[in-house]
Structures are given as C-alpha cells and as structure tokens.
Design a protein around this motif. Structure first.
Motif, PDB file in Angstrom:
ATOM      1  N   GLY A 111     -11.173  93.722  39.405  1.00  0.00           N
ATOM      2  CA  GLY A 111     -10.433  92.583  39.931  1.00  0.00           C
ATOM      3  C   GLY A 111      -8.988  92.861  40.280  1.00  0.00           C
ATOM      4  N   LYS A 112      -8.621  94.131  40.523  1.00  0.00           N
ATOM      5  CA  LYS A 112      -7.231  94.462  40.852  1.00  0.00           C
ATOM      6  C   LYS A 112      -6.768  93.741  42.114  1.00  0.00           C
ATOM      7  CE  LYS A 112      -7.632  98.985  40.989  1.00  0.00           C
ATOM      8  NZ  LYS A 112      -9.060  99.125  40.615  1.00  0.00           N
ATOM      9  N   THR A 113      -7.576  93.808  43.165  1.00  0.00           N
ATOM     10  CA  THR A 113      -7.159  93.211  44.436  1.00  0.00           C
ATOM     11  C   THR A 113      -7.104  91.692  44.341  1.00  0.00           C
ATOM     12  OG1 THR A 113      -8.202  95.075  45.584  1.00  0.00           O
ATOM     13  CG2 THR A 113      -7.588  93.179  46.917  1.00  0.00           C
ATOM     14  N   SER A 114      -8.074  91.090  43.702  1.00  0.00           N
ATOM     15  CA  SER A 114      -8.047  89.634  43.518  1.00  0.00           C
ATOM     16  C   SER A 114      -6.818  89.211  42.721  1.00  0.00           C
ATOM     17  CB  SER A 114      -9.317  89.159  42.809  1.00  0.00           C
ATOM     18  OG  SER A 114     -10.457  89.409  43.604  1.00  0.00           O
ATOM     19  N   LEU A 115      -6.501  89.984  41.685  1.00  0.00           N
ATOM     20  CA  LEU A 115      -5.305  89.690  40.897  1.00  0.00           C
ATOM     21  C   LEU A 115      -4.056  89.764  41.763  1.00  0.00           C
ATOM     22  CD1 LEU A 115      -3.977  89.274  38.057  1.00  0.00           C
ATOM     23  CD2 LEU A 115      -3.766  91.776  37.978  1.00  0.00           C
ATOM     24  N   LEU A 116      -3.964  90.791  42.597  1.00  0.00           N
ATOM     25  CA  LEU A 116      -2.789  90.938  43.449  1.00  0.00           C
ATOM     26  C   LEU A 116      -2.689  89.813  44.461  1.00  0.00           C
ATOM     27  CD1 LEU A 116      -2.598  94.791  44.103  1.00  0.00           C
ATOM     28  CD2 LEU A 116      -1.047  93.377  42.747  1.00  0.00           C
ATOM     29  N   GLU A 117      -3.807  89.368  45.004  1.00  0.00           N
ATOM     30  CA  GLU A 117      -3.761  88.271  45.967  1.00  0.00           C
ATOM     31  C   GLU A 117      -3.086  87.041  45.361  1.00  0.00           C
ATOM     32  OE1 GLU A 117      -7.502  88.592  48.975  1.00  0.00           O
ATOM     33  OE2 GLU A 117      -8.025  88.270  46.872  1.00  0.00           O
ATOM     34  N   VAL A 118      -3.468  86.682  44.155  1.00  0.00           N
ATOM     35  CA  VAL A 118      -2.888  85.507  43.505  1.00  0.00           C
ATOM     36  C   VAL A 118      -1.459  85.785  43.066  1.00  0.00           C
ATOM     37  CG1 VAL A 118      -3.117  83.891  41.581  1.00  0.00           C
ATOM     38  CG2 VAL A 118      -5.165  84.721  42.769  1.00  0.00           C
ATOM     39  N   THR A 119      -1.239  86.969  42.518  1.00  0.00           N
ATOM     40  CA  THR A 119       0.085  87.329  42.007  1.00  0.00           C
ATOM     41  C   THR A 119       1.121  87.347  43.114  1.00  0.00           C
ATOM     42  OG1 THR A 119      -0.933  88.660  40.261  1.00  0.00           O
ATOM     43  CG2 THR A 119       1.376  89.089  40.765  1.00  0.00           C
ATOM     44  N   ILE A 120       0.771  87.919  44.244  1.00  0.00           N
ATOM     45  CA  ILE A 120       1.721  88.008  45.355  1.00  0.00           C
ATOM     46  C   ILE A 120       2.175  86.625  45.788  1.00  0.00           C
ATOM     47  CG2 ILE A 120       1.880  88.576  47.826  1.00  0.00           C
ATOM     48  CD1 ILE A 120       0.130  91.062  47.145  1.00  0.00           C
ATOM     49  N   GLY A 121       1.230  85.701  45.908  1.00  0.00           N
ATOM     50  CA  GLY A 121       1.600  84.342  46.309  1.00  0.00           C
ATOM     51  C   GLY A 121       2.599  83.719  45.352  1.00  0.00           C
ATOM     52  N   GLN A 122       2.411  83.922  44.057  1.00  0.00           N
ATOM     53  CA  GLN A 122       3.309  83.331  43.078  1.00  0.00           C
ATOM     54  C   GLN A 122       4.677  84.013  43.075  1.00  0.00           C
ATOM     55  OE1 GLN A 122       1.666  82.463  39.244  1.00  0.00           O
ATOM     56  NE2 GLN A 122      -0.333  81.911  40.057  1.00  0.00           N
ATOM     57  N   LEU A 123       4.704  85.311  43.301  1.00  0.00           N
ATOM     58  CA  LEU A 123       5.989  86.014  43.351  1.00  0.00           C
ATOM     59  C   LEU A 123       6.778  85.656  44.609  1.00  0.00           C
ATOM     60  CD1 LEU A 123       4.912  89.533  42.058  1.00  0.00           C
ATOM     61  CD2 LEU A 123       6.205  87.793  40.812  1.00  0.00           C
ATOM     62  N   LEU A 124       6.087  85.547  45.732  1.00  0.00           N
ATOM     63  CA  LEU A 124       6.760  85.150  46.969  1.00  0.00           C
ATOM     64  C   LEU A 124       7.353  83.756  46.827  1.00  0.00           C
ATOM     65  CD1 LEU A 124       4.303  86.444  49.742  1.00  0.00           C
ATOM     66  CD2 LEU A 124       6.442  87.501  48.968  1.00  0.00           C
ATOM     67  N   ALA A 125       6.646  82.881  46.152  1.00  0.00           N
ATOM     68  CA  ALA A 125       7.144  81.520  45.943  1.00  0.00           C
ATOM     69  C   ALA A 125       8.422  81.507  45.114  1.00  0.00           C
ATOM     70  CB  ALA A 125       6.071  80.668  45.273  1.00  0.00           C
ATOM     71  N   ARG A 126       8.638  82.552  44.338  1.00  0.00           N
ATOM     72  CA  ARG A 126       9.847  82.661  43.525  1.00  0.00           C
ATOM     73  C   ARG A 126      10.930  83.467  44.229  1.00  0.00           C
ATOM     74  NH1 ARG A 126       5.639  81.800  40.267  1.00  0.00           N
ATOM     75  NH2 ARG A 126       5.941  80.869  38.192  1.00  0.00           N
ATOM     76  N   GLY A 127      10.695  83.825  45.464  1.00  0.00           N
ATOM     77  CA  GLY A 127      11.713  84.488  46.259  1.00  0.00           C
ATOM     78  C   GLY A 127      11.781  85.990  46.121  1.00  0.00           C
ATOM     79  N   LEU A 128      10.798  86.606  45.480  1.00  0.00           N
ATOM     80  CA  LEU A 128      10.809  88.061  45.349  1.00  0.00           C
ATOM     81  C   LEU A 128      10.177  88.718  46.571  1.00  0.00           C
ATOM     82  CD1 LEU A 128      11.010  87.065  42.237  1.00  0.00           C
ATOM     83  CD2 LEU A 128      10.442  89.450  41.768  1.00  0.00           C
ATOM     84  N   ARG A 129      10.654  89.905  46.847  1.00  0.00           N
ATOM     85  CA  ARG A 129      10.135  90.706  47.958  1.00  0.00           C
ATOM     86  C   ARG A 129       9.139  91.718  47.387  1.00  0.00           C
ATOM     87  NH1 ARG A 129      16.293  91.926  49.408  1.00  0.00           N
ATOM     88  NH2 ARG A 129      16.088  92.337  47.163  1.00  0.00           N
ATOM     89  N   VAL A 130       7.911  91.666  47.893  1.00  0.00           N
ATOM     90  CA  VAL A 130       6.795  92.408  47.304  1.00  0.00           C
ATOM     91  C   VAL A 130       6.179  93.329  48.352  1.00  0.00           C
ATOM     92  CG1 VAL A 130       4.573  92.207  46.119  1.00  0.00           C
ATOM     93  CG2 VAL A 130       6.335  90.454  45.769  1.00  0.00           C
ATOM     94  N   ALA A 131       5.740  94.499  47.912  1.00  0.00           N
ATOM     95  CA  ALA A 131       4.982  95.413  48.760  1.00  0.00           C
ATOM     96  C   ALA A 131       3.902  96.065  47.912  1.00  0.00           C
ATOM     97  CB  ALA A 131       5.884  96.473  49.385  1.00  0.00           C
TER      98      ALA A 131
END
Length: 254
Positions: free
Chosen positions: A74-94
C-alpha cells in the motif's frame, strides 16, 4: 535477481537438503573472497554517493523519507492520501518512484499534482544512491520540502543501500502476516517508523496480532514509531501526517 547487490552472482552458494531442512553452503574460498571484495567496493561507492546526496538535500532544505515494504503493502495508496494532506498544509512535495518496470504508480501520483520521477530498475531489486542522485537533479530546480522515495517492493535488498535519506519508513500490511519483522529483521531494524497498513482488513485476518508486531519492533527497533493505518477508512492518517510534519519541521525550521 540483481546485478547491483550480488543476488545473481553465479555459484555464490550451494543448497543441500538434510533432515528435511534446506541449508546454504558457502562457496569455495576463492569465489567467496572475490564476491566479498566486489560487494565491499560497491557498498563503499554507494555510501559515498549517499552522503553526497544527503548534503544536497540538506542544502535545499528538503526532508527525505525512504518508504520500503513488500510489493502490494500500500505504499502508493498511502502516498496518494498523504500528498493531498501535505499540500493542503502548504508543503511542497515530490516523489521518486522505483519499480522494476512500468510507470503505473508514477502516473497515479502525478495526478495528485506533484512532480514525480520514475526509476525503472529492470532486474535490480532496489534503488541505489546513484539512481537517486540522477533523479534528484531533475527535481531540484523547484523547492521541495518533503521528498518521498518509494523504493522497489522487497524486504531484503533495499535495507542494505543508503540513498541519502533522513528517515526510513517500513510498511507492513495486515494480509502479509504479523511474522514479517521476525523473518526480515534487517529491514525492520532500520525503521524509524513502522506503518501497519490495511487495518480495515483486520476483521478478516483475525490471526494477525498487532501486539506481536509491537513486541517484535520493540526488540528490533526500540525507538521506532508504530502506526496503525488504513487509507480506505482514514484510520491513523492524522497521526502519520503529524509525524511527517514533526520530522520536516526539524529540518526546514517551520
């Protein structure tokens, strides 16, 4: 399996069967000595490159998380959800995405609106520091607060290769069973966080013991954070994101 780590070096060991148990027999001394020297040189080169990578990440204020697990945890599924939450907090993710073949996971993550570099390793069963160096240079033009490295699905070889990351995160899914830390201790000893994923399936895998996992991780990696997660029902996601934010703030000084 892999030219890089020596998995496929011919005659590195021989197998015999005795009393119903399979035993590995060491190769002849000349072969063993040559193999050990090759692997020693390989690891020294990798570690040097990893330190160089870490210096680059530090210079850019980027916190790097290496995600490791079996395939399908579930690494990719975890990242999909995690990225959305981090972007909502204003972090820049790659993300740097590692797979033997295809860009399937990278395509999924790009839909989240973040830069993703796909590394297809072919026969290599892990990422190494040089691969990360090359991928990073396609990302570093834009500021990145958090870089996720999704390593190749494998509980063995990725544990041996420093990539220059700051944190190792190991995923263990409920369907895999609770005995994986005992079977693959090297991987779990490295973990700063162990994520037990797909916990929404616990009612169907009643033999899975979260307590057994906690006990084993307590022995192998006493300081590791253990988080019970499900991206389907969002269980544990707030705590996981808070853990990431805590580690990121230590680096970039938010």
């Amino acid at each position: 399996m892999c030219d890089n780590c020596g998995c496929n070096i011919p005659h590195r060991s021989h197998i015999s069967l005795g009393n119903g148990v399979i035993h590995a027999i060491s190769p002849v001394k000349s072969e063993a000595s040559h193999t050990v020297q090759v692997l020693k040189n390989l690891m020294q080169d990798n570690d040097h490159q990893a330190q160089y990578n870490r210096q680059h990440f530090d210079a850019h204020g980027t916190r790097v998380f290496n995600l490791m697990s079996s395939p399908g945890s579930g690494k990719t599924s975890l990242l999909e959800v995690t990225i959305g939450q981090l972007l909502a907090r204003g972090l820049r993710v790659a993300v740097i995405e590692g797979d033997l073949e295809t860009e399937n996971d990278a395509v999924r993550l790009r839909r989240k609106g973040v830069p993703v570099v796909q590394i297809t390793t072919g026969m290599a069963c892990h990422l190494d520091a040089q691969m990360i160096h090359n991928a990073w240079h396609t990302l570093s033009a834009d500021p990145v607060d958090i870089l996720f490295i999704e390593n190749v699905g494998n509980l063995v070889c990725p544990a041996s290769f420093d990539l220059g990351q700051h944190h190792n995160v190991v995923l263990l899914s409920v369907p895999e069973g609770d005995d994986k830390p005992e079977k693959y201790p090297v991987m779990f000893r490295l973990a700063e966080a162990v994520l037990v994923t797909k916990v929404d399936l616990l009612p169907y895998f009643t033999e899975f013991s979260a307590e057994r996992v906690r006990e084993e991780i307590g022995v192998l990696a006493p300081g590791a954070e253990i988080l019970m997660l499900s991206t389907k029902i969002q269980e544990g996601m707030i705590r996981w994101v808070e853990w990431l934010l805590d580690k990121t703030q230590q680096r970039v000084g938010f």
